[in-house]
Motif scaffolding. Structure first.
Motif, PDB file in Angstrom:
ATOM      1  N   GLY A 164      44.514 -11.360  26.239  1.00 12.15           N
ATOM      2  CA  GLY A 164      44.484 -10.883  27.611  1.00 12.15           C
ATOM      3  C   GLY A 164      43.076 -10.712  28.152  1.00 12.15           C
ATOM      4  O   GLY A 164      42.141 -10.396  27.410  1.00 12.15           O
ATOM      5  N   HIS A 165      42.918 -10.901  29.450  1.00 13.52           N
ATOM      6  CA  HIS A 165      41.611 -10.692  30.072  1.00 13.52           C
ATOM      7  C   HIS A 165      41.259  -9.204  30.104  1.00 13.52           C
ATOM      8  O   HIS A 165      40.113  -8.835  29.890  1.00 13.52           O
ATOM      9  CB  HIS A 165      41.605 -11.274  31.492  1.00 13.52           C
ATOM     10  N   ALA A 166      42.262  -8.354  30.371  1.00 12.24           N
ATOM     11  CA  ALA A 166      42.042  -6.903  30.307  1.00 12.24           C
ATOM     12  C   ALA A 166      42.272  -6.455  28.869  1.00 12.24           C
ATOM     13  O   ALA A 166      43.145  -6.983  28.178  1.00 12.24           O
ATOM     14  CB  ALA A 166      42.999  -6.188  31.243  1.00 12.24           C
ATOM     15  N   PRO A 167      41.498  -5.499  28.370  1.00 15.75           N
ATOM     16  CA  PRO A 167      41.651  -5.079  26.975  1.00 15.75           C
ATOM     17  C   PRO A 167      42.987  -4.379  26.714  1.00 15.75           C
ATOM     18  O   PRO A 167      43.558  -3.745  27.605  1.00 15.75           O
ATOM     19  CB  PRO A 167      40.473  -4.112  26.768  1.00 15.75           C
ATOM     20  N   LEU A 168      43.470  -4.503  25.503  1.00 17.33           N
ATOM     21  CA  LEU A 168      44.624  -3.728  25.044  1.00 17.33           C
ATOM     22  C   LEU A 168      44.154  -2.313  24.755  1.00 17.33           C
ATOM     23  O   LEU A 168      43.122  -2.124  24.119  1.00 17.33           O
ATOM     24  CB  LEU A 168      45.225  -4.369  23.791  1.00 17.33           C
ATOM     25  N   LYS A 169      44.930  -1.309  25.209  1.00 19.25           N
ATOM     26  CA  LYS A 169      44.499   0.082  25.056  1.00 19.25           C
ATOM     27  C   LYS A 169      45.629   0.931  24.491  1.00 19.25           C
ATOM     28  O   LYS A 169      46.812   0.639  24.690  1.00 19.25           O
ATOM     29  CB  LYS A 169      44.062   0.659  26.409  1.00 19.25           C
ATOM     30  N   VAL A 170      45.242   1.997  23.791  1.00 21.68           N
ATOM     31  CA  VAL A 170      46.212   2.960  23.271  1.00 21.68           C
ATOM     32  C   VAL A 170      46.952   3.593  24.445  1.00 21.68           C
ATOM     33  O   VAL A 170      46.351   3.972  25.448  1.00 21.68           O
ATOM     34  CB  VAL A 170      45.516   4.047  22.428  1.00 21.68           C
ATOM     35  N   GLY A 171      48.278   3.684  24.320  1.00 19.04           N
ATOM     36  CA  GLY A 171      49.093   4.283  25.359  1.00 19.04           C
ATOM     37  C   GLY A 171      49.612   3.311  26.396  1.00 19.04           C
ATOM     38  O   GLY A 171      50.506   3.651  27.174  1.00 19.04           O
TER      39      GLY A 171
ATOM     40  N   VAL B 239      51.558   0.917  22.832  1.00 22.31           N
ATOM     41  CA  VAL B 239      50.545   0.885  21.781  1.00 22.31           C
ATOM     42  C   VAL B 239      50.325   2.314  21.301  1.00 22.31           C
ATOM     43  O   VAL B 239      49.697   3.122  21.980  1.00 22.31           O
ATOM     44  CB  VAL B 239      49.223   0.275  22.288  1.00 22.31           C
ATOM     45  N   GLN B 240      50.881   2.621  20.134  1.00 29.21           N
ATOM     46  CA  GLN B 240      50.753   3.977  19.599  1.00 29.21           C
ATOM     47  C   GLN B 240      49.381   4.209  18.994  1.00 29.21           C
ATOM     48  O   GLN B 240      48.818   5.299  19.103  1.00 29.21           O
ATOM     49  CB  GLN B 240      51.827   4.217  18.534  1.00 29.21           C
ATOM     50  N   ALA B 241      48.841   3.188  18.358  1.00 33.75           N
ATOM     51  CA  ALA B 241      47.524   3.352  17.712  1.00 33.75           C
ATOM     52  C   ALA B 241      46.871   1.988  17.541  1.00 33.75           C
ATOM     53  O   ALA B 241      47.544   0.979  17.355  1.00 33.75           O
ATOM     54  CB  ALA B 241      47.668   4.032  16.360  1.00 33.75           C
ATOM     55  N   ILE B 242      45.559   1.974  17.639  1.00 27.80           N
ATOM     56  CA  ILE B 242      44.747   0.823  17.223  1.00 27.80           C
ATOM     57  C   ILE B 242      44.059   1.268  15.944  1.00 27.80           C
ATOM     58  O   ILE B 242      43.144   2.095  15.968  1.00 27.80           O
ATOM     59  CB  ILE B 242      43.722   0.427  18.303  1.00 27.80           C
ATOM     60  N   GLU B 243      44.509   0.753  14.818  1.00 33.52           N
ATOM     61  CA  GLU B 243      44.025   1.259  13.536  1.00 33.52           C
ATOM     62  C   GLU B 243      42.651   0.716  13.187  1.00 33.52           C
ATOM     63  O   GLU B 243      41.827   1.415  12.635  1.00 33.52           O
ATOM     64  CB  GLU B 243      45.032   0.915  12.441  1.00 33.52           C
ATOM     65  N   ARG B 244      42.420  -0.551  13.507  1.00 27.39           N
ATOM     66  CA  ARG B 244      41.093  -1.117  13.212  1.00 27.39           C
ATOM     67  C   ARG B 244      40.928  -2.442  13.947  1.00 27.39           C
ATOM     68  O   ARG B 244      41.905  -3.149  14.208  1.00 27.39           O
ATOM     69  CB  ARG B 244      40.894  -1.316  11.709  1.00 27.39           C
TER      70      ARG B 244
ATOM     71  N   GLU C 154      44.518  -4.569  14.038  1.00 28.01           N
ATOM     72  CA  GLU C 154      45.741  -4.051  13.438  1.00 28.01           C
ATOM     73  C   GLU C 154      46.181  -2.857  14.265  1.00 28.01           C
ATOM     74  O   GLU C 154      45.418  -1.894  14.432  1.00 28.01           O
ATOM     75  CB  GLU C 154      45.503  -3.666  11.980  1.00 28.01           C
ATOM     76  N   VAL C 155      47.390  -2.941  14.819  1.00 32.53           N
ATOM     77  CA  VAL C 155      47.871  -1.936  15.756  1.00 32.53           C
ATOM     78  C   VAL C 155      49.229  -1.410  15.306  1.00 32.53           C
ATOM     79  O   VAL C 155      49.894  -2.000  14.454  1.00 32.53           O
ATOM     80  CB  VAL C 155      47.980  -2.518  17.186  1.00 32.53           C
ATOM     81  N   VAL C 156      49.636  -0.294  15.892  1.00 34.03           N
ATOM     82  CA  VAL C 156      50.977   0.253  15.699  1.00 34.03           C
ATOM     83  C   VAL C 156      51.674   0.232  17.055  1.00 34.03           C
ATOM     84  O   VAL C 156      51.149   0.764  18.038  1.00 34.03           O
ATOM     85  CB  VAL C 156      50.945   1.688  15.140  1.00 34.03           C
ATOM     86  N   LEU C 157      52.839  -0.415  17.111  1.00 35.62           N
ATOM     87  CA  LEU C 157      53.602  -0.526  18.343  1.00 35.62           C
ATOM     88  C   LEU C 157      54.910   0.249  18.199  1.00 35.62           C
ATOM     89  O   LEU C 157      55.539   0.227  17.136  1.00 35.62           O
ATOM     90  CB  LEU C 157      53.904  -1.995  18.664  1.00 35.62           C
ATOM     91  N   ARG C 158      55.317   0.913  19.282  1.00 44.13           N
ATOM     92  CA  ARG C 158      56.542   1.723  19.257  1.00 44.13           C
ATOM     93  C   ARG C 158      57.403   1.381  20.463  1.00 44.13           C
ATOM     94  O   ARG C 158      56.900   1.229  21.580  1.00 44.13           O
ATOM     95  CB  ARG C 158      56.194   3.212  19.268  1.00 44.13           C
TER      96      ARG C 158
END
Length: 637
Positions: free
Chosen positions: A339-346, A362-367, A389-393
């Motif tokens: 994506g052109h816009a960054p992926l963000k927590v929440g 996006v619950q968490a961006i782990e690294r 590596e992310v956590v998705l809910r």
């Protein structure tokens, strides 16, 4: 201008073609490292070019006043010829005496990484092209990591343009060392990784062994391709039949879709996930078939009717009852962000998985993973072309499989404003299958007590309830739980503590600390706590209970009795306390699946009470708890 002379083709002993499908090979590498040229030469030297094709490209080059390029055999788009780069993904069939292939030429330019990912996702193996002069560039490493991310484990590396470095053996050996080091860091099996010095322009080691590089004794590119092992057949994998749609036809409800893996037979009992509905296959419908089939296999688009009129929706996944997909509302994703816009927590995105669509947060961006040195860093957002590596809910349960178990149901894409902005692989590491187990016993009935709960409350002077304390190990749960129990008992409360360590000496002594055992541990404790609370007790629990879904399930057992209390302390504080020495053991690798280190912890979102043990003393925290109990549970006799 004359057509370039080529060396005679190598003589290979012809073998019968294999009966299975063509092997799909993706060609990747940095822009201008010679991918398309290598493919053009490979096609010519294996005799796979249509008659007159070479002459047509030669005539086109003369008309344009351009030197002949093998890449023109592949670069079919006008924009590609003008700019000298590959933009789209091309699929070309060719064969050697051993078997048939589909070569996928993926673009190397940074701006067309989405196309490269699309091409590589379809491949069984890969050829990585590295320029002998420039070596491993950032984009080469990015492509290598993407191959790893997409689960491609069989990689052939060609060090191309050896003619431009005087066919030097020492240059090849240096680049081979660099390549092997990087690929080994990715975890690839280098025992089966060939690194070949080639000159695509002159045909050295493409199909014919190079006389000019007689110091190289390994296989040619064509021989290496013939040595690639066929992947596990999709027919041997568990049945996964994502529902595309349901049609009503001739008074029948036909469930239509494409079988991704496995096989369906007439009479099979299917489970549809995530609804968990089951029914038998009454018929298999195939278009333009004179005789109705009795079975269907992976790759076929079919319809089925069921022996029961179930309400089935698009996106559900049919499987055999004995081997269903995982059900979960949370998972880890190894993600490549486009994506052109960054992926963000929440932030929320639409996720597409097979035929299903879900809204995920996006619950968490782990690294974030640096593809150059494979280093990792923490961040609250993922920039374009980055790997993370992310956590998705999701709000509800999703039918899925970890990628290393089933590639077809283990890949997902994220969509924003109708545009694909990311894709990745599913991992359930640290998370458990949330599929309900149901009641296994028969002939059992619920029994109502003759003493109503309000009568118990009036007799005790307080309501029954559950004070569910959750938090990391070392946050102070047990200390506060037993202190609160002592305080309340002295004031006449019917109160008791269920502590994590204590129940594992009896009620849960048969359980370990795997995600599945953690789920079962909380299930048992939750039911025990509800029984005590309905008997009029104030039950205080002290459990890490790391999964939000598990705590929510306990709440649903008795919504009016459950009170979630977040005993808050950050990981650094808990490690400094480390009252049981567990963090030190976990850091040394002596404890597997340890929450906060090698297993996840999901803090509450809407806890009834939050107690910060880092910011406040034990006395202050206890005062906050006792005040909450007084306001919430006291009943006048």
């Amino acid at each position: 201008m004359s057509i370039p002379q080529v060396a005679p083709q190598c003589e290979q002993q012809a073998k019968p073609l294999q009966p299975h499908a063509s092997l799909k090979i993706v060609i990747v590498g940095h822009v201008d490292h010679g991918k398309s040229s290598l493919i053009g030469r490979l096609f010519h030297d294996t005799g796979s070019l249509p008659e007159g094709k070479l002459e047509a490209i030669h005539a086109m080059s003369e008309r344009r006043g351009m030197p002949f390029e093998w890449a023109f055999l592949m670069d079919a788009l006008q924009a590609e010829r003008d700019q000298g780069i590959t933009i789209d993904v091309s699929h070309i069939h060719f064969r050697t005496p051993v078997r048939e292939y589909v070569l996928i030429d993926a673009p190397g330019h940074r701006e067309f990484l989405k196309n490269m990912v699309t091409g590589a996702a379809q491949a069984d193996a890969a050829v990585l092209v590295v320029d002998a002069r420039e070596g491993m560039q950032e984009q080469t490493k990015r492509h290598s990591y993407l191959l790893h991310l997409l689960g491609i484990r069989q990689v052939i590396v060609t060090i191309n343009k050896m003619d431009l470095v005087s066919l030097a053996q020492d240059r090849f050996q240096k680049l081979s060392k660099d390549v092997r080091h990087y690929l080994s860091e990715l975890g690839l099996d280098l025992q089966h990784t060939q690194i070949i010095p080639v000159s695509a322009r002159d045909g050295d080691n493409i199909v014919t062994r190079s006389i000019r590089m007689d110091w190289y004794e390994g296989p040619t590119l064509a021989e290496s391709l013939d040595g690639v092992q066929q992947p596990v057949s999709v027919l041997e994998m568990p049945l996964r039949f994502p529902v595309q749609d349901v049609y009503k036809f001739d008074e029948r409800r036909i469930v239509a879709g494409r079988i991704e893996t496995g096989q369906i037979r007439l009479g099979d009992t299917l489970m549809f996930s995530p609804s968990n509905k089951t029914a038998r296959v009454a018929s298999i419908e195939a278009w333009n078939a004179r005789i109705k089939p009795v079975a269907a296999r992976a790759g076929q688009s079919i319809g089925i009717t069921l022996d029961e009129q179930l309400f089935i929706e698009r996106g559900e996944v049919a499987s055999l009852v004995a081997n269903p997909p995982t059900l979960s509302n949370v998972f880890r994703g190894r993600l490549f962000w486009l994506g052109h816009a960054p992926l963000k927590v929440g932030k929320r995105y639409k996720m597409k998985l097979c035929t299903a669509e879900y809204t995920v947060e996006v619950q968490a961006i782990e690294r974030i993973i640096d593809v150059n040195d494979l280093g990792m860093r923490e961040s609250q957002e993922v920039e374009r072309n980055a790997v993370a590596e992310v956590v998705l809910r999701a709000r509800g349960l999703i039918a899925l499989d970890p990628f290393d178990y089933n590639m077809s149901t283990g890949r997902f894409v994220l969509v924003e404003d109708y545009d694909i902005v990311g894709g990745g692989l599913i991992s359930m590491e640290g998370y458990a299958d949330q599929r309900p187990t149901g009641i296994k016993s028969s002939n059992i009935f619920m029994v109502e007590h003759r003493v109503p709960e309000p009568d118990r409350w009036r007799m005790n002077g307080h309501r029954g309830g559950i004070l569910w304390m959750t938090g990391l190990s070392g946050a102070g749960k047990s200390t506060l739980a037993f202190s609160l129990e002592h305080y309340l008992f002295q004031r006449g409360y019917q109160v008791s503590v269920l502590d994590g360590d204590n129940v594992r000496h009896g009620l849960c002594s048969d359980l370990g600390f795997s995600p599945e055992d953690r789920v079962e541990n909380i299930r048992r404790v939750g039911h025990a706590a509800v029984l005590f609370a309905r008997a009029g007790f104030l039950v205080i629990t002290a459990f890490i209970s790391p999964y939000r879904a598990d705590r929510d399930r306990v709440r649903m057992l008795a919504p009016g009795l459950f009170h979630e209390i977040f005993i808050e302390a950050d990981l650094e504080t808990c490690e400094q306390r480390d009252p049981k020495g567990l963090y030190a053991k976990a850091r040394r690798g002596e404890i597997d699946e340890f929450t906060g280190i090698s297993a996840p912890y999901e803090p509450p979102k809407l806890a009834e009470l939050q107690v910060d043990t880092k910011a406040h003393s034990i006395e202050e925290c206890l005062a906050k708890l006792t005040d909450y109990v007084s306001r919430t549970f006291v009943v006048t006799k």
